[in-house]
Design a protein around this motif. Structure first.
Motif, mmCIF file in Angstrom:
data_model
loop_
_atom_site.group_PDB
_atom_site.id
_atom_site.type_symbol
_atom_site.label_atom_id
_atom_site.label_comp_id
_atom_site.label_asym_id
_atom_site.label_seq_id
_atom_site.Cartn_x
_atom_site.Cartn_y
_atom_site.Cartn_z
ATOM 1 N N GLN A 173 2.222 4.956 -3.525
ATOM 2 C CA GLN A 173 2.003 3.455 -3.001
ATOM 3 C C GLN A 173 2.989 2.615 -3.400
ATOM 4 N N PRO A 174 3.744 1.812 -2.710
ATOM 5 C CA PRO A 174 4.607 0.652 -3.162
ATOM 6 C C PRO A 174 3.898 -0.241 -3.971
ATOM 7 N N ASN A 175 2.869 -0.773 -3.419
ATOM 8 C CA ASN A 175 1.815 -1.798 -4.013
ATOM 9 C C ASN A 175 1.417 -1.413 -5.421
ATOM 10 N N ASN B 294 -7.132 0.189 3.445
ATOM 11 C CA ASN B 294 -6.799 0.522 2.062
ATOM 12 C C ASN B 294 -8.319 1.136 1.545
ATOM 13 N N GLU C 37 0.331 -4.497 3.822
ATOM 14 C CA GLU C 37 0.446 -3.577 2.592
ATOM 15 C C GLU C 37 0.641 -4.043 1.350
ATOM 16 N N PHE D 252 -8.889 3.167 -0.757
ATOM 17 C CA PHE D 252 -8.692 3.375 -2.150
ATOM 18 C C PHE D 252 -9.479 2.389 -2.847
ATOM 19 N N PHE D 253 -9.386 1.268 -2.364
ATOM 20 C CA PHE D 253 -10.202 0.193 -2.891
ATOM 21 C C PHE D 253 -11.611 -0.171 -2.416
ATOM 22 N N THR E 99 1.286 9.782 -0.473
ATOM 23 C CA THR E 99 2.740 8.844 -0.660
ATOM 24 C C THR E 99 2.277 7.949 -1.615
ATOM 25 N N VAL F 219 -2.465 -0.934 -5.854
ATOM 26 C CA VAL F 219 -2.983 0.248 -5.257
ATOM 27 C C VAL F 219 -2.444 1.623 -6.001
ATOM 28 N N ARG G 177 0.112 2.993 2.770
ATOM 29 C CA ARG G 177 1.167 3.957 3.885
ATOM 30 C C ARG G 177 1.003 5.371 3.777
ATOM 31 N N ASP G 178 1.418 5.896 4.865
ATOM 32 C CA ASP G 178 1.385 7.273 4.563
ATOM 33 C C ASP G 178 2.843 7.594 5.302
ATOM 34 N N GLU G 179 3.849 8.030 4.377
ATOM 35 C CA GLU G 179 5.078 8.455 5.099
ATOM 36 C C GLU G 179 5.144 10.089 4.926
#
Lengths: 391, 175
Positions: free
Chosen positions: B19-21, A383, A364, A385-386, B17, B24, A371-373
């Motif tokens: 994202q912490p990064n 990822n 991450e 998204f990228f 969620t 991203v 991540r998926d909480e």
């Protein structure tokens, strides 16, 4: 009360003082007598009661005591000992009371000491020393003229001195009797301590080498005795020869297993493995940790690495982080539809759970995973998204 | 009216969620902003109430049982406000106007139309602009009245228009 008889305050032949008590009042049955505030002496043969102002004492032969009971004190009364007595022998000398209805007397302990006196009395009663002594002490005591062998003086200052001496002797005997059991143990320990001292000095000369055979034996002795190992006790801080040598030992022993495990091994597993390998030479977790911390300094083939979350692992030096990342991403892609949890990765790659979690978190951080909480827990996806063209 | 087309991220659970990064997250927020604006435009949603936001269809996808949590919604709305697409009605930031096109952009569009139809230096009523026949083909046709005023005000600030009041009508002169 008629079992008491007048006698002088000296001890007869073979009589030893067991204990004493102060401020004792005598009771005839349940009635108070005028014999109060006296000094009570328990010997192995009799009970002696004496008032300070008098020189003569009241004696009670212990053979007449059938039963002893303790009466605890209340708010208004002091603790008492109840002595149930048998009929006196006809040879008993004269006492303060010729006849009495009661066959029991009470000793009132105004200043306490009742329980300890009770114990002493019980012991004297079980010992029954009067049976063993052939000399008839009761009748001879009455004759104040008769003296035991030797011209020993019972009255006056010399008499007091003698009494003090006798008391001291008695105390010494008691102490030595009490410690007799320990003497054997002390002898054994003396030998052991001598051996351990010689071995530890020998080990010191060899500058703390941690070799398997001698040290194993030595430590097994010490463990059985519970003496601290001088080699470990001498170390202060983490950069000592002991830890360096230990680091070398751990590295040699665990280099292959760590590589087989994928180049990474949790510190807890290292601890278990190294102790298992050593058998008798068990290391404390602190020692293992300190040894691993100096591994880098001494250029071992494996060294310690701490993750952000605080998890500590031991890694092979040549570990390729990129490859690890690629493997993780590949695993993630296999679980694209539903996401991958730490447990899934652990099962997939045969890793311990903690390690799998660390890998996912690392991915991450490198933007390889997202991540998926949810209420179902924490899962990771590749990822997208990228990688996918965002709308 | 055709169904709003949800973007692929809408079915991607990690989308919901935060994202912490950091890198991203930036990409994630971009996707969120375009989603919210597109959806608002399609469904003609002009206002957002923060307290009711969690139940808004755009912030949840029940088919994958995911919903953007309240703090995530807050982050998205703040981002929209930063980009000029959201205007808070009050300081407490509980309610805001949503502009799928920012006010400035609207103003520019209207001015462009005014130029194209040579309406410079003439006066138009607001009715003409957003409801009149002449603007039928324009995007701002049917635009919410308040937003129109804001857009014209933005033009006013830029010195390209001047708002006027004709009693019960309002008008604007393009400069």
């Amino acid at each position: 009360m008629d079992r008491w008889y007048w006698c002088d305050s000296s001890l007869t032949f073979g009589e030893i003082v067991a204990s004493t008590a102060k401020s004792i009042r005598l009771y005839d049955g349940d009635k108070k007598t005028t014999f109060e505030d006296g000094h009570l002496t328990l010997t192995n043969l009799r009970l002696l009661w004496r008032h300070e102002s008098q020189s003569s004492s009241l004696g009670l032969h212990l053979g007449l005591v059938a039963l002893v009971e303790e009466e605890p004190g209340g708010f208004t009364s002091s603790p008492k000992l109840i002595l149930h007595l048998a009929m006196p022998s006809h040879t008993q000398p004269a006492g303060p009371v010729t006849t009495s209805h009661n066959s029991h007397i009470k000793l009132c302990f105004k200043q306490g000491g009742c329980s300890s006196f009770h114990q002493g009395l019980q012991k004297a009663l079980t010992d029954q020393e009067w049976e063993k002594l052939t000399v008839q002490t009761t009748p001879t005591n009455h004759q104040t003229n008769k003296r035991p062998q030797g011209k020993t003086i019972h009255t006056g200052i010399l008499g007091i001195e003698r009494a003090i001496q006798a008391k001291q002797q008695q105390t010494n005997q008691n102490i030595s009797r009490a410690f007799e059991d320990l003497k054997n143990l002390m002898d054994l320990a003396k030998d052991m301590v001598a051996i351990s001292k010689s071995i530890s000095s020998k080990m010191k000369e060899r500058s703390g080498e941690v070799s398997a055979d001698d040290a194993t034996q030595f430590r097994s002795y010490l463990l059985s005795l519970g003496i601290d190992d001088p080699v470990t006790r001498e170390t202060h801080g983490s950069a000592t020869t002991y830890h360096h040598n230990l680091a070398r030992e751990i590295a040699n022993a665990l280099e292959t297993p760590v590589k087989e495990a994928g180049g990474v091994m949790l510190l807890s597993e290292v601890y278990c493995r190294i102790n298992r390998a050593r058998g008798l030479q068990l290391l404390s977790p602190e020692d293992v940790m300190n040894a691993c911390q100096v591994m880098k300094q001494s250029n071992q083939s494996i060294h310690l690495h701490t993750f952000e979350s605080g998890v500590q692992v031991v890694q092979s030096v040549g570990l390729d982080q990129e490859k690890v990342m690629k493997d993780t991403v590949e695993a993630l892609q296999r679980y694209e539809t539903l996401g991958m949890s730490a447990g899934d990765l652990a099962r997939e790659c045969g890793l311990p759970l903690l390690l799998a979690q660390e890998r996912l978190l690392q991915a991450e951080t490198c933007a390889e995973a997202v991540r998926d909480e949810s209420s179902q827990g924490l899962r990771f996806y590749p990822n997208l998204f990228f990688t996918r063209d965002a709308q | 009216m055709t169904e709003f087309e949800w973007p692929w991220q809408y079915s991607f659970p990690p989308f919901f969620t935060l994202q912490p990064n950091v890198d991203v997250r930036k990409t994630q927020l971009d996707a969120w902003c375009s989603l919210v604006l597109g959806w608002a435009r399609k469904n003609n949603v002009g206002q957002i109430d923060v307290t009711g936001a969690t139940s808004m269809a755009v912030f949840r996808n029940d088919s994958i049982s995911r919903a953007l949590p309240a703090d995530g919604i807050r982050v998205v709305l703040d981002e929209l406000a930063k980009r000029g697409n959201l205007e808070w009605t009050d300081k407490t930031k509980r309610r805001g106007y949503l502009f799928w096109r920012s006010v400035r952009e609207w103003g520019q569009q209207i001015y462009q139309w005014a130029q194209d139809t040579s309406r410079i230096n003439t006066v138009c009523t607001l009715f003409e602009i957003n409801q009149g026949d002449e603007t039928a083909g324009q995007e701002f046709h049917g635009l919410d009245g308040d937003i129109l005023i804001k857009a014209l005000k933005a033009l006013e600030v830029a010195g390209k228009a001047e708002l006027m009041d004709f009693g019960d009508n309002q008008g604007v002169k393009f400069l």
